[in-house]
Design a protein around this motif. Structure first.
Motif, PDB file in Angstrom:
ATOM      1  N   HIS A 210      28.059   5.388  70.719  1.00 42.63           N
ATOM      2  CA  HIS A 210      28.465   4.042  71.348  1.00 42.63           C
ATOM      3  C   HIS A 210      27.134   3.421  70.855  1.00 42.63           C
ATOM      4  O   HIS A 210      27.330   1.918  70.995  1.00 42.63           O
ATOM      5  N   ALA A 211      26.090   3.800  70.529  1.00 41.10           N
ATOM      6  CA  ALA A 211      24.834   2.764  70.238  1.00 41.10           C
ATOM      7  C   ALA A 211      23.963   3.813  69.545  1.00 41.10           C
ATOM      8  O   ALA A 211      23.827   5.059  69.432  1.00 41.10           O
ATOM      9  N   THR A 212      23.028   3.083  68.656  1.00 43.67           N
ATOM     10  CA  THR A 212      21.889   3.560  68.058  1.00 43.67           C
ATOM     11  C   THR A 212      20.806   3.201  69.015  1.00 43.67           C
ATOM     12  O   THR A 212      20.341   2.391  69.222  1.00 43.67           O
ATOM     13  N   LEU A 213      20.024   4.778  69.345  1.00 45.51           N
ATOM     14  CA  LEU A 213      18.922   4.651  70.468  1.00 45.51           C
ATOM     15  C   LEU A 213      17.722   5.344  69.966  1.00 45.51           C
ATOM     16  O   LEU A 213      17.926   6.453  69.347  1.00 45.51           O
ATOM     17  N   CYS A 214      16.758   4.858  70.334  1.00 42.26           N
ATOM     18  CA  CYS A 214      15.342   5.638  70.316  1.00 42.26           C
ATOM     19  C   CYS A 214      15.810   7.038  71.333  1.00 42.26           C
ATOM     20  O   CYS A 214      16.230   6.944  72.144  1.00 42.26           O
ATOM     21  N   ASP A 215      14.791   7.921  71.302  1.00 39.33           N
ATOM     22  CA  ASP A 215      14.697   9.134  71.923  1.00 39.33           C
ATOM     23  C   ASP A 215      14.520   8.796  73.554  1.00 39.33           C
ATOM     24  O   ASP A 215      14.938   9.202  74.599  1.00 39.33           O
ATOM     25  N   ASP A 216      13.411   7.563  73.785  1.00 35.52           N
ATOM     26  CA  ASP A 216      13.395   7.080  75.238  1.00 35.52           C
ATOM     27  C   ASP A 216      14.504   6.776  76.008  1.00 35.52           C
ATOM     28  O   ASP A 216      15.021   6.979  76.973  1.00 35.52           O
ATOM     29  N   CYS A 217      15.279   5.640  75.143  1.00 35.23           N
ATOM     30  CA  CYS A 217      16.433   5.110  75.679  1.00 35.23           C
ATOM     31  C   CYS A 217      17.556   6.215  75.528  1.00 35.23           C
ATOM     32  O   CYS A 217      18.322   6.044  76.578  1.00 35.23           O
ATOM     33  N   LEU A 218      17.634   6.965  74.769  1.00 38.92           N
ATOM     34  CA  LEU A 218      18.873   8.092  74.638  1.00 38.92           C
ATOM     35  C   LEU A 218      18.542   9.071  75.887  1.00 38.92           C
ATOM     36  O   LEU A 218      19.623   9.508  76.697  1.00 38.92           O
ATOM     37  N   SER A 219      17.486   9.340  76.474  1.00 39.48           N
ATOM     38  CA  SER A 219      16.778  10.369  77.391  1.00 39.48           C
ATOM     39  C   SER A 219      17.462   9.254  78.806  1.00 39.48           C
ATOM     40  O   SER A 219      17.995   9.983  79.513  1.00 39.48           O
ATOM     41  N   ASN A 220      17.205   8.248  78.839  1.00 39.42           N
ATOM     42  CA  ASN A 220      17.666   7.439  79.866  1.00 39.42           C
ATOM     43  C   ASN A 220      19.322   7.203  80.074  1.00 39.42           C
ATOM     44  O   ASN A 220      19.706   7.499  80.824  1.00 39.42           O
ATOM     45  N   SER A 221      20.131   6.775  78.893  1.00 34.75           N
ATOM     46  CA  SER A 221      21.096   6.766  78.773  1.00 34.75           C
ATOM     47  C   SER A 221      22.325   7.964  79.011  1.00 34.75           C
ATOM     48  O   SER A 221      23.188   7.926  79.736  1.00 34.75           O
ATOM     49  N   ALA A 222      21.849   9.248  78.391  1.00 30.79           N
ATOM     50  CA  ALA A 222      22.225  10.284  78.601  1.00 30.79           C
ATOM     51  C   ALA A 222      21.923  11.266  79.915  1.00 30.79           C
ATOM     52  O   ALA A 222      22.718  12.073  80.122  1.00 30.79           O
ATOM     53  N   ASN A 223      21.112  10.784  80.453  1.00 34.08           N
ATOM     54  CA  ASN A 223      20.325  11.261  81.694  1.00 34.08           C
ATOM     55  C   ASN A 223      19.864  12.724  81.305  1.00 34.08           C
ATOM     56  O   ASN A 223      20.313  13.768  82.054  1.00 34.08           O
ATOM     57  N   VAL A 224      19.330  12.773  80.147  1.00 39.17           N
ATOM     58  CA  VAL A 224      18.729  14.110  79.742  1.00 39.17           C
ATOM     59  C   VAL A 224      17.143  14.076  79.898  1.00 39.17           C
ATOM     60  O   VAL A 224      16.432  13.358  79.269  1.00 39.17           O
ATOM     61  N   LYS A 225      16.577  14.900  80.794  1.00 38.49           N
ATOM     62  CA  LYS A 225      14.955  14.869  81.026  1.00 38.49           C
ATOM     63  C   LYS A 225      14.618  16.311  80.818  1.00 38.49           C
ATOM     64  O   LYS A 225      15.211  17.378  81.135  1.00 38.49           O
ATOM     65  N   PRO A 226      13.287  16.309  80.389  1.00 37.81           N
ATOM     66  CA  PRO A 226      12.416  15.106  79.996  1.00 37.81           C
ATOM     67  C   PRO A 226      12.757  14.897  78.581  1.00 37.81           C
ATOM     68  O   PRO A 226      13.755  15.411  77.937  1.00 37.81           O
ATOM     69  N   ARG A 227      12.109  13.695  78.194  1.00 33.71           N
ATOM     70  CA  ARG A 227      12.343  13.301  76.833  1.00 33.71           C
ATOM     71  C   ARG A 227      12.316  14.117  75.560  1.00 33.71           C
ATOM     72  O   ARG A 227      12.884  13.956  74.523  1.00 33.71           O
ATOM     73  N   GLN A 228      11.434  15.067  75.693  1.00 29.50           N
ATOM     74  CA  GLN A 228      11.053  16.206  74.724  1.00 29.50           C
ATOM     75  C   GLN A 228      12.374  16.957  74.566  1.00 29.50           C
ATOM     76  O   GLN A 228      12.490  17.135  73.198  1.00 29.50           O
TER      77      GLN A 228
END
Length: 138
Positions: free
Chosen positions: A15-33
């Motif tokens: 649904h969106a073109t995102l950087c890893d940081d924003c994708l981590s927040n959007s998908a609720n996947v932690k840590p960003r790595q």
């Protein structure tokens, strides 16, 4: 049934073109790595494209992740990929799947985590979109 981190990431970048940081927040996947690692493997499998660009959420110039429209998954079942049909030439803009896709994209860009999206093609019953932000379900 809980979605895997891979499915959460695929659902968000559908649904969106995102950087890893924003994708981590959007998908609720932690840590960003973890997002970085999964996106690298998805890129190698030609499911997503990673390149230098502008993130649609934070508007910063970073490596961003974009879902490729013509995915060949080698028979792998990815429910999150078929849950929302992207706009196609064969459907009018007001078709339910196109409208639903725009609403989900808006929610993702505004910090919501998408938990499920109804399959409009098969006319599945139930809630069309289940999303949450700060523990509050929408």
């Amino acid at each position: 049934m809980s979605m895997s981190n891979k499915d959460k990431i695929l659902s968000s970048i559908t649904h969106a073109t995102l950087c890893d940081d924003c994708l981590s927040n959007s998908a609720n996947v932690k840590p960003r790595q973890t997002v970085y690692s999964i996106c690298r493997s998805l890129s190698k499998a030609s499911i997503i494209k990673r390149y230098e660009g502008i993130c649609e959420h934070c508007h910063k110039s970073k490596i961003i992740n974009q879902f490729l429209n013509e995915v060949k998954t080698s028979g792998e079942k990815l429910d999150s990929l078929r849950s929302v049909k992207l706009n196609s030439e064969n459907t009018p803009w007001y078709w339910e799947g196109n409208v639903q896709s725009k609403v989900v994209r808006y929610l993702v860009l505004n910090g919501y985590t998408i938990h499920s999206v109804a399959d409009t093609i098969s006319r599945s019953s139930g809630k069309d979109i289940i999303a949450s932000k700060s523990g509050s379900e929408l």
